[in-house]
Design a protein around this motif. Structure first.
Motif, PDB file in Angstrom:
ATOM      1  N   GLY A 191       0.833  -1.398  -0.133  1.00  0.00           N
ATOM      2  CA  GLY A 191       0.147   0.103   0.022  1.00  0.00           C
ATOM      3  C   GLY A 191       0.950   1.325  -0.184  1.00  0.00           C
ATOM      4  O   GLY A 191       0.079   2.314   0.260  1.00  0.00           O
ATOM      5  N   GLN A 192       2.087   1.108  -0.195  1.00  0.00           N
ATOM      6  CA  GLN A 192       3.075   2.405  -0.247  1.00  0.00           C
ATOM      7  C   GLN A 192       3.698   2.389  -1.360  1.00  0.00           C
ATOM      8  O   GLN A 192       4.401   1.045  -1.906  1.00  0.00           O
ATOM      9  CB  GLN A 192       3.995   2.476   1.092  1.00  0.00           C
ATOM     10  N   SER A 193       4.213   3.330  -2.012  1.00  0.00           N
ATOM     11  CA  SER A 193       5.388   3.553  -2.799  1.00  0.00           C
ATOM     12  C   SER A 193       6.671   3.725  -2.037  1.00  0.00           C
ATOM     13  O   SER A 193       6.930   3.856  -1.010  1.00  0.00           O
ATOM     14  CB  SER A 193       5.046   4.889  -3.914  1.00  0.00           C
ATOM     15  N   LEU A 194       7.899   3.704  -2.838  1.00  0.00           N
ATOM     16  CA  LEU A 194       9.179   4.002  -2.231  1.00  0.00           C
ATOM     17  C   LEU A 194       9.970   5.230  -2.750  1.00  0.00           C
ATOM     18  O   LEU A 194       9.869   5.527  -3.839  1.00  0.00           O
ATOM     19  CB  LEU A 194      10.149   2.658  -2.676  1.00  0.00           C
ATOM     20  N   TYR A 238      17.458  -0.913   3.170  1.00  0.00           N
ATOM     21  CA  TYR A 238      16.515  -0.536   4.013  1.00  0.00           C
ATOM     22  C   TYR A 238      15.411   0.678   3.193  1.00  0.00           C
ATOM     23  O   TYR A 238      16.065   1.292   2.248  1.00  0.00           O
ATOM     24  CB  TYR A 238      16.957   0.332   5.260  1.00  0.00           C
ATOM     25  N   LEU A 239      14.372   0.407   3.081  1.00  0.00           N
ATOM     26  CA  LEU A 239      13.222   1.195   2.336  1.00  0.00           C
ATOM     27  C   LEU A 239      12.599   2.128   3.104  1.00  0.00           C
ATOM     28  O   LEU A 239      12.209   1.834   4.198  1.00  0.00           O
ATOM     29  CB  LEU A 239      12.365   0.054   1.690  1.00  0.00           C
ATOM     30  N   GLY A 240      12.481   3.300   2.325  1.00  0.00           N
ATOM     31  CA  GLY A 240      11.787   4.436   2.886  1.00  0.00           C
ATOM     32  C   GLY A 240      10.263   4.532   2.108  1.00  0.00           C
ATOM     33  O   GLY A 240      10.225   4.734   0.836  1.00  0.00           O
ATOM     34  N   GLY A 241       9.187   4.527   2.775  1.00  0.00           N
ATOM     35  CA  GLY A 241       7.880   4.477   2.054  1.00  0.00           C
ATOM     36  C   GLY A 241       7.240   5.946   2.014  1.00  0.00           C
ATOM     37  O   GLY A 241       7.657   6.945   2.557  1.00  0.00           O
ATOM     38  N   ASP A 242       6.167   5.966   1.029  1.00  0.00           N
ATOM     39  CA  ASP A 242       5.262   6.974   1.027  1.00  0.00           C
ATOM     40  C   ASP A 242       3.752   6.345   0.720  1.00  0.00           C
ATOM     41  O   ASP A 242       3.488   5.719  -0.138  1.00  0.00           O
ATOM     42  CB  ASP A 242       5.656   7.624  -0.467  1.00  0.00           C
TER      43      ASP A 242
END
Length: 664
Positions: A484-487, A500-504
């Protein structure tokens, strides 16, 4: 026991007889050179002749530049293919400055231009050369995405972020607002008009609507599978593009035909007098033909400008199709012979100017690469010379592997390589899976792979982590790795094999979020699985950047007033947090973490237990993230001062550096 050489034994014995001397005091640390010049500038970082709006009138073409301040409106003679006149669009009364004009149309022999990021309407009179500001349709940060003229000369504008259609009457200057076209809509991306109606393509909601000019009544003609990006009218029919579908419908909403476009989409349409539709496809830029009743378009020519965005198509009376390329070109295609000719508009006389850069990469001791709109500008650090070459889009991020640079390209979602020795550009392939916004790219030296974080284009939520083999071009795409999020960002711990991934939570925009808080996820590159996911701060929706360092994951949020955190990876709890002037990109250098941010004039910080302000006044002129690129073993970093390439001293021991950017 083996015997040591006699000379060695003698030396040891002599050493035992030497007197013991007091230890020599260590030399004091070298003081930082804070008093001297701490900023060097090297001229515009990225030069451009890119265009957005374009139209044709009486043997002349009119184009509007993208990224320059103020924008240039240029008149091109179609016969000689030369720029014969150019004017600058004056700054209007609203706060902010225009940087381009996506929208153009012709009414009563005059050229109308709609600008961004202030949504203002201008008019240019070819007879007198006069350009005037007519009206403002919103605040700074808005766009006029589309303009259309009705047969009676009335001009219609499609706006963002209010998703409205505005009417402008040239004879009186009167403005009419047709109101909400669909609840929650932000973009009216395309328009066409006839004597009775104005037809609007809505990007968020994917609707094609007709607005009765007299009553203001709104009628839905068709629902697209995704946003409506292009609209054209002819006779009793309306044509519109929605992703990989061409919609062909009667103006009363009946006889809806949906024509599949395969892996492509159409970004421009032109309709001939006999109803034949000519279109250009994205991402390749090829030319196609369609008539109502065809089951599919027919390709008529290869791309006159490969991998380019076509801003406008027009037909001339002699059977020539004229196209305008977003990179800053104009081409003609003889429809009878299939022969095309391309003209670079800067070479034709279009004034070039400094633009907002997309990305930067330092190759120490060799060159600084700056990604712009469809071009790469390079400053050779050995000779001081500058050069530029074309790339197939906007390089949103750059990374080095050996003698090649790899770039993540928007709007195609393509990954390309650039040879440091020859500037040769090659494509590794498309990410696909709807991933057309690649925001971040890193190189994993342990597994010899490229890692890409991306977001979808349009009304979708889920982004992807893509793992790219730079030798074979194989791309493994893990869509929805944060559900449910983009990166927006990624950061690699190569030793542990974890990224490590940061979402939006907002995704591509235009569809309601299903989460309230942006997540961080840890992805194991050996097992290709998610190890864990956590939402560090409730209500913060978008990570702009993340960077792992010394057991902490530093993160900068985009939409929450410059909030930053340092997350303890062992406990997954916040160890440090604070507020910066805005958002930007993180980098590590000499065991420290730095951030460069938008807003407040452009700032640089060192992050630790708290944020230390290192520099201000860098300007807010990046297109994507503000970046810092440090020289090895030095506190000097390549960055931007306004729109100029700069090398700045960010020694943490020095007082706050205040920079005065050069004039553009």
């Amino acid at each position: 026991m083996p015997r040591k050489p006699l000379a060695v034994l003698a030396a040891l014995a002599a050493g035992l007889l030497l007197p013991v001397l007091p230890a020599q005091a260590a030399a004091p640390p070298k003081a930082p050179a804070c008093a001297g010049p701490r900023v060097e500038t090297f001229g515009p970082a990225s030069m451009t002749g890119a265009i957005v709006g374009a139209t044709v009138h009486e043997g002349k073409a009119y184009v509007v530049t993208r990224g320059q301040k103020p924008p240039v409106l240029a008149e091109i003679d179609l016969g000689s293919r030369k720029v014969v006149r150019s004017v600058r669009l004056p700054d209007g009364p609203a706060t902010g400055e225009p940087e381009g004009g996506w929208a153009t149309t012709v009414a009563d022999g005059k050229i109308y231009v709609g600008t961004y990021p202030v949504p203002d309407l201008y008019r240019f009179d070819p007879a007198t050369g006069e350009v005037v500001h007519l009206a403002s349709f919103g605040r700074n940060g808005g766009y006029i995405w589309a303009l259309a003229a009705a047969p009676d000369g009335t001009v219609f504008a499609g706006t963002y972020p209010d998703g409205r259609v505005k009417q402008y009457v040239p004879a009186t200057g009167a403005v009419r607002d047709f109101g909400v076209l669909a609840p929650g809509e932000r973009y009216v991306r395309a328009l066409a008009a006839d004597a009775e109606n104005v037809y609007a393509g809505l990007l968020d909601k994917g609707k094609l609507v007709a607005i009765n000019r007299a009553s203001g009544a709104v009628t839905e003609l068709a629902q697209g599978t995704t946003g409506i990006g292009v609209v054209a009218e002819h006779g009793d029919r309306i044509l519109a593009t929605s992703g990989s579908t061409l919609i062909d419908v009667r103006k009363d909403g009946t006889d809806v035909r949906r024509v599949p476009l395969g892996a492509n989409s159409f970004d421009a349409l032109a309709v001939a007098a006999d109803g034949t539709v000519y279109a250009t496809s994205r991402p390749d830029g090829a030319v196609h033909r369609y008539r109502t009743g065809d089951s599919a378009p027919t390709k008529v020519a290869d791309a006159p400008s490969q991998d380019d965005e076509t801003r406008r198509l027009a037909l001339t009376g002699d059977g020539t199709l004229v196209g305008f390329a977003g990179s800053g070109g104009m081409w003609t295609l003889d429809l009878s012979s299939g022969q095309s000719q391309f003209t670079d508009l800067i070479e034709a006389g279009l004034p070039a100017g400094a633009e907002r850069p997309q990305s930067m990469l330092l190759v120490p001791g060799r060159a600084v690469y700056v990604g712009g709109h469809f071009f790469m500008d390079v400053r050779d650090l050995r000779t001081g010379e500058q050069r530029r070459f074309r790339v197939p889009g906007e390089p949103k991020d750059l990374v080095r592997r050996g003698n090649k640079i790899y770039a993540a390209i928007y709007p195609s979602g393509k990954i390309i390589s650039i040879d440091l020795r020859t500037d040769e550009v090659r494509s590794l392939g498309l990410l696909g899976h709807g991933q057309q916004r690649p925001w971040d790219i890193e190189y994993d030296p342990v597994r010899d792979k490229l890692l890409v974080a991306s977001a979808p284009l349009g009304a979708e939520l889920e982004g992807a982590l893509s793992i790219v083999d730079p030798d074979t071009g194989r791309i493994d795409v893990y869509k929805g790795v944060i559900p449910g999020q983009s990166l927006m960002s990624l950061s690699l711990d190569a030793r542990k094999g974890v990224v490590y991934l940061g979402g939006d939570v907002l995704g591509g925009g235009g569809t309601p979020a299903v989460h309230a808080s942006a997540s961080v996820a840890a992805f194991d590159l050996r097992t290709r699985t998610v190890l864990w996911q956590v939402d560090p701060v409730a209500g913060h929706r978008t990570f702009q950047d993340v960077k792992v360092h010394d057991g902490l994951l530093y993160g900068v949020y985009k939409r929450n007033s410059g909030a930053w955190i340092a997350l303890d990876l062992a406990t997954r709890t916040i160890k440090h947090q604070g507020t910066l002037s805005g958002y930007g990109e993180l980098t590590t250098h000499r065991g420290r973490v730095f951030a460069s941010t938008f807003f407040g004039g452009g700032n640089a910080y060192e992050l630790g237990a708290e944020a230390t302000h290192l520099a201000t006044g860098l300007g807010d002129d990046w297109y994507t993230n503000p970046q810092l690129h440090f020289e090895p073993g030095s506190w000097k970093a390549w960055a931007m001062s306004g729109r100029h390439l700069a090398r700045i001293d960010l020694d943490p021991r020095c007082p706050l550096l205040t920079v005065t950017p050069p004039q553009i």
